[in-house]
Design an enzyme around this catalytic site. Structure first.
Site, PDB file in Angstrom:
ATOM      1  N   LYS A 126       6.338   9.534  19.052  1.00  0.00           N
ATOM      2  CA  LYS A 126       6.230   8.613  17.919  1.00  0.00           C
ATOM      3  C   LYS A 126       7.018   9.198  16.760  1.00  0.00           C
ATOM      4  O   LYS A 126       7.230  10.416  16.702  1.00  0.00           O
ATOM      5  CB  LYS A 126       4.757   8.456  17.511  1.00  0.00           C
ATOM      6  CG  LYS A 126       4.480   7.256  16.647  1.00  0.00           C
ATOM      7  CD  LYS A 126       4.306   5.977  17.448  1.00  0.00           C
ATOM      8  CE  LYS A 126       4.179   4.766  16.545  1.00  0.00           C
ATOM      9  NZ  LYS A 126       3.846   3.544  17.312  1.00  0.00           N
ATOM     10  N   ASP A 166       7.671  -0.262  14.931  1.00  0.00           N
ATOM     11  CA  ASP A 166       6.231  -0.206  14.642  1.00  0.00           C
ATOM     12  C   ASP A 166       6.098  -0.817  13.246  1.00  0.00           C
ATOM     13  O   ASP A 166       6.991  -1.575  12.825  1.00  0.00           O
ATOM     14  CB  ASP A 166       5.714   1.253  14.703  1.00  0.00           C
ATOM     15  CG  ASP A 166       4.186   1.350  14.636  1.00  0.00           C
ATOM     16  OD1 ASP A 166       3.535   1.104  15.652  1.00  0.00           O
ATOM     17  OD2 ASP A 166       3.630   1.662  13.561  1.00  0.00           O
TER      18      ASP A 166
HETATM   19  P1  NDP Z   1       4.330  -5.035  10.912  1.00  0.00           P
HETATM   20  O1  NDP Z   1       4.973  -4.141   9.935  1.00  0.00           O
HETATM   21  O2  NDP Z   1       5.102  -6.129  11.541  1.00  0.00           O
HETATM   22  O3  NDP Z   1       3.020  -5.688  10.268  1.00  0.00           O
HETATM   23  C1  NDP Z   1       1.953  -4.937   9.788  1.00  0.00           C
HETATM   24  C2  NDP Z   1       1.044  -5.917   9.106  1.00  0.00           C
HETATM   25  O4  NDP Z   1      -0.206  -5.318   8.835  1.00  0.00           O
HETATM   26  C3  NDP Z   1       1.621  -6.369   7.759  1.00  0.00           C
HETATM   27  O5  NDP Z   1       1.261  -7.700   7.534  1.00  0.00           O
HETATM   28  C4  NDP Z   1       0.930  -5.424   6.792  1.00  0.00           C
HETATM   29  O6  NDP Z   1       0.794  -5.918   5.478  1.00  0.00           O
HETATM   30  C5  NDP Z   1      -0.431  -5.375   7.429  1.00  0.00           C
HETATM   31  N1  NDP Z   1      -1.150  -4.228   6.968  1.00  0.00           N
HETATM   32  C6  NDP Z   1      -0.757  -2.942   6.990  1.00  0.00           C
HETATM   33  N2  NDP Z   1      -1.687  -2.190   6.437  1.00  0.00           N
HETATM   34  C7  NDP Z   1      -2.685  -3.027   6.090  1.00  0.00           C
HETATM   35  C8  NDP Z   1      -3.951  -2.856   5.502  1.00  0.00           C
HETATM   36  N3  NDP Z   1      -4.365  -1.625   5.148  1.00  0.00           N
HETATM   37  N4  NDP Z   1      -4.742  -3.935   5.299  1.00  0.00           N
HETATM   38  C9  NDP Z   1      -4.340  -5.172   5.644  1.00  0.00           C
HETATM   39  N5  NDP Z   1      -3.137  -5.392   6.195  1.00  0.00           N
HETATM   40  C10 NDP Z   1      -2.337  -4.333   6.418  1.00  0.00           C
HETATM   41  O7  NDP Z   1       3.693  -4.072  12.037  1.00  0.00           O
HETATM   42  P2  NDP Z   1       3.255  -4.419  13.520  1.00  0.00           P
HETATM   43  O8  NDP Z   1       2.682  -5.791  13.564  1.00  0.00           O
HETATM   44  O9  NDP Z   1       4.368  -4.067  14.419  1.00  0.00           O
HETATM   45  O10 NDP Z   1       2.120  -3.325  13.762  1.00  0.00           O
HETATM   46  C11 NDP Z   1       0.731  -3.596  13.492  1.00  0.00           C
HETATM   47  C12 NDP Z   1      -0.118  -2.596  14.269  1.00  0.00           C
HETATM   48  O11 NDP Z   1       0.134  -2.722  15.678  1.00  0.00           O
HETATM   49  C13 NDP Z   1       0.113  -1.125  13.941  1.00  0.00           C
HETATM   50  O12 NDP Z   1      -1.102  -0.423  14.073  1.00  0.00           O
HETATM   51  C14 NDP Z   1       1.045  -0.672  15.050  1.00  0.00           C
HETATM   52  O13 NDP Z   1       0.987   0.717  15.273  1.00  0.00           O
HETATM   53  C15 NDP Z   1       0.467  -1.445  16.217  1.00  0.00           C
HETATM   54  N6  NDP Z   1       1.365  -1.618  17.354  1.00  0.00           N
HETATM   55  C16 NDP Z   1       2.565  -2.246  17.210  1.00  0.00           C
HETATM   56  C17 NDP Z   1       3.391  -2.420  18.304  1.00  0.00           C
HETATM   57  C18 NDP Z   1       4.645  -3.203  18.228  1.00  0.00           C
HETATM   58  O14 NDP Z   1       5.210  -3.483  19.284  1.00  0.00           O
HETATM   59  N7  NDP Z   1       5.116  -3.597  17.055  1.00  0.00           N
HETATM   60  C19 NDP Z   1       3.021  -1.858  19.620  1.00  0.00           C
HETATM   61  C20 NDP Z   1       1.687  -1.312  19.687  1.00  0.00           C
HETATM   62  C21 NDP Z   1       0.917  -1.183  18.577  1.00  0.00           C
HETATM   63  P3  NDP Z   1       1.741  -5.381   4.292  1.00  0.00           P
HETATM   64  O15 NDP Z   1       3.047  -6.067   4.530  1.00  0.00           O
HETATM   65  O16 NDP Z   1       1.059  -5.802   3.049  1.00  0.00           O
HETATM   66  O17 NDP Z   1       1.834  -3.877   4.430  1.00  0.00           O
END
Ligand code: NDP
Length: 445
Positions: A126, A166
């Site tokens: 990672k 991510d």
């Molecule tokens: P993105 O950056 O596309 O989206 C993250 C989202 O979560 C944003 O809307 C962000 O809001 C929100 N967010 C982050 N922190 C918080 C918080 N404390 N409270 C509320 N909302 C929050 O990321 P992903 O969708 O790719 O990733 C989301 C999760 O999934 C992570 O844990 C990641 O590790 C996991 N994951 C992702 C994979 C992938 O293929 N993308 C694979 C496996 C796991 P804001 O814009 O305001 O920060």
């Protein structure tokens, strides 16, 4: 926790001071391994446990870049190459101001077992940076990505280490990083990064895979109780890649997602999320979830409390680590929630997991439920190596099969170690034994 694993955990805490998320992730895995070690004591020999909790390599570097006003910024870059027993290190890059060594290590550690569960021949790693892309222009993001890749390029390669996206890293960032890698190496190594654009080596379904997979995992868990997602009300957190495609798949399977969120609040849309509008705002305009409410009559933005206050049948945490604590878990349970499938990595605190397990609901931990993303990244690598490209239906069918296999492996391992229906034990035991067997075969390395 058994004595033998307790000692390993204490060493991890002592050697990695202050890295609380890493401690939490290690504790969760080691805590599950009691019945595995009891049945197969050889897994505690040859310092195998001590080796599996120690990254093979940790890279930390300076990332200087210049903003549009000419000001110089210095961020910190990380790549943790945790375990290469099963294949090249594989795992995403996170760009978020909260990123530090402990967060990247927790994610890398989880990734080892997640990747093992996919059975795709990929090791665990990672990386990321404390860079915050919010509010930055495309040119600024490009200059940051180029600087980040200038150092990272020395450490990665299609057979060595294959990063992906991510939080904060999507198609735009992968594009800038791939462009810089290609320029530095003078080599079109498509297999060095996944999550690429479709015109330059990307795979159909990679964008959708993590969210789709988490919902498919929920559907498989429900099937063990003769139920399905049809007609269920779904509470989703997050408003990024994983959340959007979890909503899409849940809708396809006849459920009604009614929420999503970002760090400024959550949206409730009782009529069901208008997915096209959400995609337009988040993917095209790079806007905030609050923009949705302005264009969607009946939807409301809530800026206090937590999205888990909204009652529903199914919860899909798709934002970030530790976003769902013990109180939130109890609120969800009181609201009638019977299924939790983690799209994010480690979104539920240990207290929340305990509450779900005590209540006997279906709980799918992230390292199993969100493995569809990395599994499809491995499918992207496979297409790159074969210089071929599958259509959407072919790639989605493979993802569906992989998620079903992961589910069944978790169920089988939970039964084997005496806790049927415990997906936490099942995922940790199945992932661990696959990696451990190969580490033993490779000798002390
Ligand atoms: P993105 O950056 O596309 O989206 C993250 C989202 O979560 C944003 O809307 C962000 O809001 C929100 N967010 C982050 N922190 C918080 C918080 N404390 N409270 C509320 N909302 C929050 O990321 P992903 O969708 O790719 O990733 C989301 C999760 O999934 C992570 O844990 C990641 O590790 C996991 N994951 C992702 C994979 C992938 O293929 N993308 C694979 C496996 C796991 P804001 O814009 O305001 O920060």
């Amino acid at each position: 926790m058994q004595d033998v694993v307790e000692k390993v955990y204490e060493q991890v805490v002592a050697r990695n001071r202050g890295e609380v998320e890493f401690h939490q992730a290690v504790h969760e895995v080691l805590d599950s391994l009691g019945p595995v070690i009891a049945k197969h004591p050889h897994y505690a020999e040859g310092a195998l446990l001590e080796r599996i909790v120690e990254p093979e390599r940790q890279i930390m570097f300076r990332v200087p870049w210049v903003d549009d006003a000419g000001q110089v910024h210095v961020n910190r870059g990380f790549r943790i190459e945790f375990n290469s027993a099963l294949g090249p290190y594989k795992g995403g890059l996170r760009f978020h101001p909260s990123v530090n060594a402990g967060i990247i290590k927790f994610l890398g550690f989880e990734q080892i077992f997640k990747n093992a569960l996919t059975a795709q021949g990929i090791g665990g790693g990672k990386g990321g940076s404390d860079f915050d892309p919010h509010g930055r222009s495309d040119a600024e993001v490009m200059r940051f990505c180029q600087s980040f890749m200038t150092e990272l390029s020395r450490h990665i390669g299609p057979s060595t280490d294959v990063p992906a996206g991510d939080i904060g890293v999507g198609g735009r960032e992968i594009g800038y990083m791939f462009g810089q890698y290609k320029r530095l190496r003078n080599s079109y190594d498509a297999g060095v990064l996944t999550g690429k654009g479709l015109a330059w080596g990307g795979s159909l379904v990679r964008t959708e895979a993590t969210g789709y997979g988490a919902v498919l995992f929920a559907q498989s868990m429900l099937a063990t109780r003769g139920e399905s997602l049809e007609g269920k009300k779904v509470i989703v957190s997050g408003g990024g890649n994983v959340a959007i495609y979890a909503i899409e798949k849940a809708q396809q399977l006849g459920a009604t997602p009614i929420t999503f969120s970002d760090s400024s609040g959550y949206v409730v849309d009782d009529a069901g999320v208008d997915l096209e509008l959400l995609k337009q705002i988040k993917e095209v305009e790079r806007g905030r979830v609050a923009d949705y409410v302005e264009r969607r009559p009946g939807a409301r933005l809530v800026t206090g409390g937590s999205v888990w206050d909204v009652p529903g049948d199914v919860a899909l945490p798709c934002a970030t680590q530790n976003e769902l604590d013990g109180d939130a878990a109890n609120t969800l349970l009181r609201g009638g929630c019977g299924v939790v499938s983690e799209g994010a990595n480690m979104p539920s605190t240990p207290e929340a997991v305990e509450a779900f397990q005590k209540a006997g609901i279906l709980f799918g931990p992230g390292k199993a439920a969100n493995a569809g993303g990395v599994a499809t990244s491995a499918l992207e690598m496979e297409q790159n190596a074969g210089r071929t490209r599958w259509d959407f239906a072919t790639a989605e069918a493979k993802l569906t099969d992989i998620m079903a296999d992961i589910h069944d492996s978790c169920v089988a391992a939970a039964e084997e170690y005496g806790r049927p229906g415990d997906y936490v034990l099942g995922a940790n035991a199945a992932g661990f034994t696959r990696v451990a067997d190969v580490m033993i075969a490779h000798g002390i390395v």
